[in-house]
Design an enzyme around this catalytic site. Sequence first.
Site, PDB file in Angstrom:
ATOM      1  N   ASN A  88      -0.439  -4.268   7.162  1.00 45.45           N
ATOM      2  CA  ASN A  88       0.495  -3.658   8.112  1.00 45.45           C
ATOM      3  C   ASN A  88      -0.216  -3.604   9.457  1.00 45.45           C
ATOM      4  O   ASN A  88      -1.078  -2.753   9.654  1.00 45.45           O
ATOM      5  CB  ASN A  88       0.869  -2.245   7.629  1.00 45.45           C
ATOM      6  CG  ASN A  88       1.694  -1.506   8.666  1.00 45.45           C
ATOM      7  OD1 ASN A  88       2.338  -2.126   9.518  1.00 45.45           O
ATOM      8  ND2 ASN A  88       1.678  -0.185   8.612  1.00 45.45           N
ATOM      9  N   LYS A 115       0.868  -2.726  12.244  1.00 44.93           N
ATOM     10  CA  LYS A 115       1.381  -1.693  13.151  1.00 44.93           C
ATOM     11  C   LYS A 115       1.662  -2.331  14.523  1.00 44.93           C
ATOM     12  O   LYS A 115       2.035  -3.497  14.580  1.00 44.93           O
ATOM     13  CB  LYS A 115       0.411  -0.510  13.262  1.00 44.93           C
ATOM     14  CG  LYS A 115      -0.048  -0.015  11.891  1.00 44.93           C
ATOM     15  CD  LYS A 115      -0.783   1.282  11.958  1.00 44.93           C
ATOM     16  CE  LYS A 115      -1.445   1.540  10.616  1.00 44.93           C
ATOM     17  NZ  LYS A 115      -1.496   2.930  10.259  1.00 44.93           N
ATOM     18  N   HIS A 167       7.751   3.950   6.417  1.00 46.55           N
ATOM     19  CA  HIS A 167       6.330   4.240   6.645  1.00 46.55           C
ATOM     20  C   HIS A 167       6.222   5.646   7.242  1.00 46.55           C
ATOM     21  O   HIS A 167       7.083   6.073   8.020  1.00 46.55           O
ATOM     22  CB  HIS A 167       5.732   3.195   7.596  1.00 46.55           C
ATOM     23  CG  HIS A 167       4.245   3.262   7.684  1.00 46.55           C
ATOM     24  ND1 HIS A 167       3.604   4.204   8.449  1.00 46.55           N
ATOM     25  CD2 HIS A 167       3.272   2.528   7.084  1.00 46.55           C
ATOM     26  CE1 HIS A 167       2.293   4.040   8.322  1.00 46.55           C
ATOM     27  NE2 HIS A 167       2.066   3.029   7.499  1.00 46.55           N
ATOM     28  N   GLU A 221       4.566   6.795   9.600  1.00 48.78           N
ATOM     29  CA  GLU A 221       4.594   6.837  11.066  1.00 48.78           C
ATOM     30  C   GLU A 221       6.029   6.761  11.577  1.00 48.78           C
ATOM     31  O   GLU A 221       6.367   7.358  12.604  1.00 48.78           O
ATOM     32  CB  GLU A 221       3.733   5.692  11.632  1.00 48.78           C
ATOM     33  CG  GLU A 221       2.252   5.961  11.411  1.00 48.78           C
ATOM     34  CD  GLU A 221       1.381   4.720  11.333  1.00 48.78           C
ATOM     35  OE1 GLU A 221       1.828   3.620  11.725  1.00 48.78           O
ATOM     36  OE2 GLU A 221       0.233   4.839  10.863  1.00 48.78           O
ATOM     37  N   GLU A 227       1.258   6.270  -0.096  1.00 45.12           N
ATOM     38  CA  GLU A 227       0.325   6.422   1.023  1.00 45.12           C
ATOM     39  C   GLU A 227       0.202   7.893   1.408  1.00 45.12           C
ATOM     40  O   GLU A 227       1.055   8.415   2.157  1.00 45.12           O
ATOM     41  CB  GLU A 227       0.837   5.643   2.240  1.00 45.12           C
ATOM     42  CG  GLU A 227       0.950   4.151   2.013  1.00 45.12           C
ATOM     43  CD  GLU A 227       0.845   3.398   3.326  1.00 45.12           C
ATOM     44  OE1 GLU A 227       0.011   2.503   3.401  1.00 45.12           O
ATOM     45  OE2 GLU A 227       1.572   3.724   4.284  1.00 45.12           O
ATOM     46  N   GLY A 245      -5.310   5.736   8.329  1.00 40.92           N
ATOM     47  CA  GLY A 245      -6.002   5.573   9.609  1.00 40.92           C
ATOM     48  C   GLY A 245      -7.088   6.612   9.866  1.00 40.92           C
ATOM     49  O   GLY A 245      -7.568   6.743  10.986  1.00 40.92           O
ATOM     50  N   SER A 253      -6.552   3.916   4.384  1.00 42.84           N
ATOM     51  CA  SER A 253      -7.951   3.554   4.649  1.00 42.84           C
ATOM     52  C   SER A 253      -8.550   2.630   3.577  1.00 42.84           C
ATOM     53  O   SER A 253      -9.737   2.743   3.245  1.00 42.84           O
ATOM     54  CB  SER A 253      -8.812   4.808   4.825  1.00 42.84           C
ATOM     55  OG  SER A 253      -8.347   5.560   5.933  1.00 42.84           O
TER      56      SER A 253
HETATM   57  C1  PEP Z   1      -0.922   1.798   6.805  1.00 45.38           C
HETATM   58  O1  PEP Z   1      -0.733   1.407   7.950  1.00 45.38           O
HETATM   59  O2  PEP Z   1       0.016   1.838   5.999  1.00 45.38           O
HETATM   60  C2  PEP Z   1      -2.262   2.220   6.421  1.00 45.38           C
HETATM   61  C3  PEP Z   1      -2.474   2.580   5.186  1.00 45.38           C
HETATM   62  O3  PEP Z   1      -3.230   2.208   7.415  1.00 45.38           O
HETATM   63  P1  PEP Z   1      -4.829   2.264   7.196  1.00 45.38           P
HETATM   64  O4  PEP Z   1      -5.156   1.245   6.139  1.00 45.38           O
HETATM   65  O5  PEP Z   1      -5.388   1.929   8.517  1.00 45.38           O
HETATM   66  O6  PEP Z   1      -5.156   3.642   6.721  1.00 45.38           O
END
Ligand code: PEP
Length: 251
Positions: free
Chosen positions: A9, A11, A95, A97, A167, A173, A213
């Site tokens: 992803n 972003k 997601h 976000e 998640e 992040g 992460s």
């Molecule tokens: C994500 O964007 O869904 C995500 C899990 O980001 P990261 O791997 O950077 O934590």
Amino acid sequence: MRKKVIAGNWKMNKVLTEAEQFADNVTDKLPNDDNVEAIVCAPFPFLPSLVEKTKGSRLQVGAQNMHFEDSGAFTGEVSPVMLKDLGVTYVVIGHSERREHFAETDQTVNKKVHAAFNHGLTPIVCVGESLEQREANQTMNHTEQQIKKGLEGLRHDQVADTIIAYEPIWAIGTGKTASSADANEVCAHIRNVVKEMTSGDIAEQVVIQYGGSVKPANIDELLTQSDIDGALVGGASLEAESFQQLVEAGT
Ligand code: PEP
């Protein structure tokens, strides 16, 4: 046996030349293994070029969001018809976000999941708890509600084809990963919820990813868990080499 699905992803990152360079670097290096699926979920402006560059390769292309309507007066939005027409195959829905910054709810997630299936797109549906919810022991109940509401009204075969990404918001992040045992416990719970909604057979088929992460250094342990079938990866999916290593971990 369920296949492993590794999805990047990006972003809101990269410019077109960087996206194209990523595709050029990765497409011919991905493992030729049907048990692992590699997907890159990119910003809308890169999708036509990525679809073109990944044709015939093992890299699939996904979007990070879409509207649930086919067309109409929705300035600034992108429809499932448009994504399908481009040759996109996956779309991330709900997601955290988008839930936090763009008012996505379980209801809009549900409409988008139906719209994705109506247009032949595979949804990657994100669920997960906040730190406050985890500390208040609400993780299981919260993710259960998100799954029940987000997948409401789907046919059983559509549930089987849905990719679910667990998640935990506090791990996205932040560099903090859920322990593989904790992540697996929630993924197993989600599988159980799917079983209650459908059947044991369907629950065994559905792919459940962990996200938060994930990086080459921790993916192996996560993927050894019984109910973790892959990863949705933000930061560590941006570099071609790191993405390639993540996909190789799924073989
Ligand atoms: C994500 O964007 O869904 C995500 C899990 O980001 P990261 O791997 O950077 O934590």
